[in-house]
Design a protein around this motif. Structure first.
Motif, PDB file in Angstrom:
ATOM      1  N   PRO A  73      30.958  -3.080 -19.457  1.00 53.19           N
ATOM      2  CA  PRO A  73      32.134  -3.985 -19.164  1.00 53.19           C
ATOM      3  C   PRO A  73      31.782  -4.770 -18.089  1.00 53.19           C
ATOM      4  N   ALA A  74      32.114  -6.038 -18.062  1.00 55.52           N
ATOM      5  CA  ALA A  74      31.794  -7.056 -17.186  1.00 55.52           C
ATOM      6  C   ALA A  74      32.852  -7.170 -16.382  1.00 55.52           C
ATOM      7  N   ASP A  75      34.012  -6.906 -16.657  1.00 53.46           N
ATOM      8  CA  ASP A  75      35.360  -7.132 -15.955  1.00 53.46           C
ATOM      9  C   ASP A  75      35.506  -6.554 -14.796  1.00 53.46           C
ATOM     10  N   GLY A  76      34.890  -5.647 -14.351  1.00 51.07           N
ATOM     11  CA  GLY A  76      34.938  -4.603 -13.322  1.00 51.07           C
ATOM     12  C   GLY A  76      35.757  -3.159 -13.650  1.00 51.07           C
ATOM     13  N   SER A  77      36.370  -3.029 -14.863  1.00 57.04           N
ATOM     14  CA  SER A  77      36.709  -1.723 -15.631  1.00 57.04           C
ATOM     15  C   SER A  77      35.434  -0.872 -15.602  1.00 57.04           C
ATOM     16  N   PHE A  78      35.747   0.454 -15.836  1.00 54.66           N
ATOM     17  CA  PHE A  78      34.524   1.248 -16.314  1.00 54.66           C
ATOM     18  C   PHE A  78      35.119   2.563 -16.721  1.00 54.66           C
ATOM     19  N   ASN A  79      34.344   3.095 -17.295  1.00 52.33           N
ATOM     20  CA  ASN A  79      34.662   4.511 -18.302  1.00 52.33           C
ATOM     21  C   ASN A  79      33.789   5.766 -17.754  1.00 52.33           C
ATOM     22  N   VAL A  80      34.455   6.791 -17.782  1.00 51.57           N
ATOM     23  CA  VAL A  80      33.756   7.975 -17.434  1.00 51.57           C
ATOM     24  C   VAL A  80      33.994   8.990 -18.467  1.00 51.57           C
ATOM     25  N   LEU A  81      33.109   9.520 -18.974  1.00 50.89           N
ATOM     26  CA  LEU A  81      33.361  10.902 -20.013  1.00 50.89           C
ATOM     27  C   LEU A  81      33.316  11.955 -19.129  1.00 50.89           C
ATOM     28  N   VAL A  82      34.507  12.842 -19.092  1.00 49.90           N
ATOM     29  CA  VAL A  82      34.501  14.177 -18.265  1.00 49.90           C
ATOM     30  C   VAL A  82      34.316  15.268 -19.439  1.00 49.90           C
ATOM     31  N   LEU A  83      33.479  16.321 -19.486  1.00 50.49           N
ATOM     32  CA  LEU A  83      33.280  17.241 -20.377  1.00 50.49           C
ATOM     33  C   LEU A  83      33.385  18.465 -19.532  1.00 50.49           C
ATOM     34  N   GLY A  84      33.860  19.650 -20.437  1.00 49.51           N
ATOM     35  CA  GLY A  84      33.867  20.961 -19.776  1.00 49.51           C
ATOM     36  C   GLY A  84      32.975  21.937 -20.717  1.00 49.51           C
ATOM     37  N   SER A  85      32.133  22.586 -19.868  1.00 49.52           N
ATOM     38  CA  SER A  85      31.137  23.349 -20.535  1.00 49.52           C
ATOM     39  C   SER A  85      31.818  24.890 -20.900  1.00 49.52           C
ATOM     40  N   ASP A  86      31.644  25.572 -22.014  1.00 47.55           N
ATOM     41  CA  ASP A  86      32.220  26.838 -22.232  1.00 47.55           C
ATOM     42  C   ASP A  86      31.057  27.967 -21.868  1.00 47.55           C
ATOM     43  N   SER A  87      29.983  27.448 -21.255  1.00 49.10           N
ATOM     44  CA  SER A  87      29.155  28.408 -20.998  1.00 49.10           C
ATOM     45  C   SER A  87      29.396  29.629 -20.257  1.00 49.10           C
ATOM     46  N   ARG A  88      28.931  30.827 -21.002  1.00 46.09           N
ATOM     47  CA  ARG A  88      29.197  32.185 -20.314  1.00 46.09           C
ATOM     48  C   ARG A  88      28.204  32.686 -19.322  1.00 46.09           C
ATOM     49  N   SER A  89      27.263  31.602 -18.647  1.00 41.22           N
ATOM     50  CA  SER A  89      26.133  32.062 -17.842  1.00 41.22           C
ATOM     51  C   SER A  89      26.927  32.102 -16.505  1.00 41.22           C
ATOM     52  N   GLY A  90      26.332  33.127 -15.780  1.00 39.98           N
ATOM     53  CA  GLY A  90      26.676  33.288 -14.121  1.00 39.98           C
ATOM     54  C   GLY A  90      28.155  33.887 -14.171  1.00 39.98           C
ATOM     55  N   ALA A  91      28.888  32.965 -13.220  1.00 39.25           N
ATOM     56  CA  ALA A  91      30.253  33.714 -12.845  1.00 39.25           C
ATOM     57  C   ALA A  91      31.297  33.422 -13.818  1.00 39.25           C
TER      58      ALA A  91
END
Length: 365
Positions: A73-91
């Motif tokens: 975007p050139a107008d000052g707006s922006f986008n973010v992809l927010v994901l969740g992982s279902d990994s069973r590693s660690g805690a």
């Protein structure tokens, strides 16, 4: 069994129901908490700043995807992809239950569009089992992942990691993802505990043996594990659909934003550091965001956005003709959502008025 069979095998007796779990993601809370470390004078303290920077894991998405992407975007707006992982590693293992083998999927996906004036934002949740055309990608180990049609949206993260998830999302939406944030089970639960819990209200009794959630009708202040169960639950409330679970996640996101604003973090340096340490150990970002200073800069751009300035939308979907247990983007409403964001305009009222009901706020049939 082929990848397509693994991704598209329906759960017997279900309709729009999911076995995999889901977590809520709160980009604004992550950024604001990190900003507070600086504002309170802790983030600039040598050891603390160094430690928090060292906590953050990152992925160089720009170098993996190259230039064949939607224009930024050139107008000052922006986008973010927010994901969740279902990994069973660690805690995560003790919190998650079930088994995903050696893989992890993106069971929660939110496209966060911040408007040009940085005073409002729209969050669009993409159901995990939406059938999409996945582009060719490269897995984190460099292995080529061929393009595929009519596969579940969350398969992109499973087979190709963060960069493939971003590429698939950009192809689906026509929007450039300026940034990427990922969090897991333990990170979400720990964050809720660190901010002092969060409050939700339900107008129905919720009892879900799978998620472990047991809430009678009323208002409840939840700890981290309870909040995690709340955003994962589907069997214990409403029609058991995954779309209903997304509505619970929307409720949780707004509750967290309110809690962060009222928790007094910025006047309590020790608590603020604890929250920042928990978050930075739990998130993975694109390389451009992988520092306290970068997250602080993002927080400054978001500081005018509160719960009242946050519009939350589930991507309009319809039952997939090929499989009653899968969904596809609904025409023309889904396209109207992405068109509005590309033009930096509000989502049409017609879409907002046809959103699924929150099963915790609407009595079950």
């Amino acid at each position: 069994m082929s990848e397509a069979q693994q991704n598209e095998a329906p759960e017997p007796g279900s309709r729009h129901r999911r076995v995999r779990s889901r977590r809520a993601r709160v980009l604004r809370a992550i950024a604001f908490t990190t900003a507070g470390l600086v504002l309170a004078g802790i983030g600039t303290a040598g050891y603390a700043y160094w430690k928090l920077n060292g906590n953050i894991k990152s992925v160089d998405i720009d170098s993996q995807l190259g230039t064949a992407r939607p224009s930024a975007p050139a107008d000052g707006s922006f986008n973010v992809l927010v994901l969740g992982s279902d990994s069973r590693s660690g805690a995560n293992g003790s919190l998650a239950g079930g088994d995903t083998g050696s893989t992890a999927r993106s069971d929660t996906a939110m496209v966060v569009h911040v408007a040009q004036d940085h005073r409002t934002a729209t969050v669009v949740s993409i159901p995990r089992d939406t059938l999409v055309a996945r582009p060719d990608c490269s897995a984190p180990n460099g292995t080529a992942v061929p393009a595929a049609k009519n596969v579940m949206y969350n398969s992109a993260f499973e087979v190709g990691g963060a960069a493939c998830a971003v590429k698939t999302t950009e192809q689906l939406t026509g929007l450039r993802m300026n940034h990427y944030v990922e969090i897991d089970f333990a990170g979400f639960a720990g964050f809720i505990d660190a901010i002092g819990g969060t409050t939700v209200t339900t107008t129905v009794n919720i009892h879900d043996k799978d998620s472990g959630l047991d809430l009678p009708t009323g208002t409840h202040h939840l700890n981290g594990q309870q909040a995690l169960a709340f955003v994962r639950t589907r069997h214990g409330v409403g029609d058991g659909s995954d779309l209903g679970r997304i509505e619970l996640q929307k409720q949780m996101v707004k509750s967290i934003v309110q809690q962060v604003g009222s928790a007094g973090l910025f006047t309590n340096p020790a608590k603020l550091y604890s929250v920042g340490d928990t978050l930075t150990r739990s998130i993975t970002t694109d390389s451009a965001l992988a520092s306290v200073s970068a997250l602080t800069s993002l927080a400054q751009e978001l500081k005018g956005i509160g719960g009242d300035q946050l519009t939350m939308v589930t991507l309009p979907v319809a039952t997939a003709p090929s499989d009653p247990n899968r969904v596809v983007p609904k025409a023309p409403q889904a396209g109207q959502v992405w068109d509005a964001l590309r033009a930096d305009q509000p989502v049409p009222d017609a879409v907002l008025h046809s959103q699924p009901a929150n099963p915790a706020a609407t009595p079950s049939p």
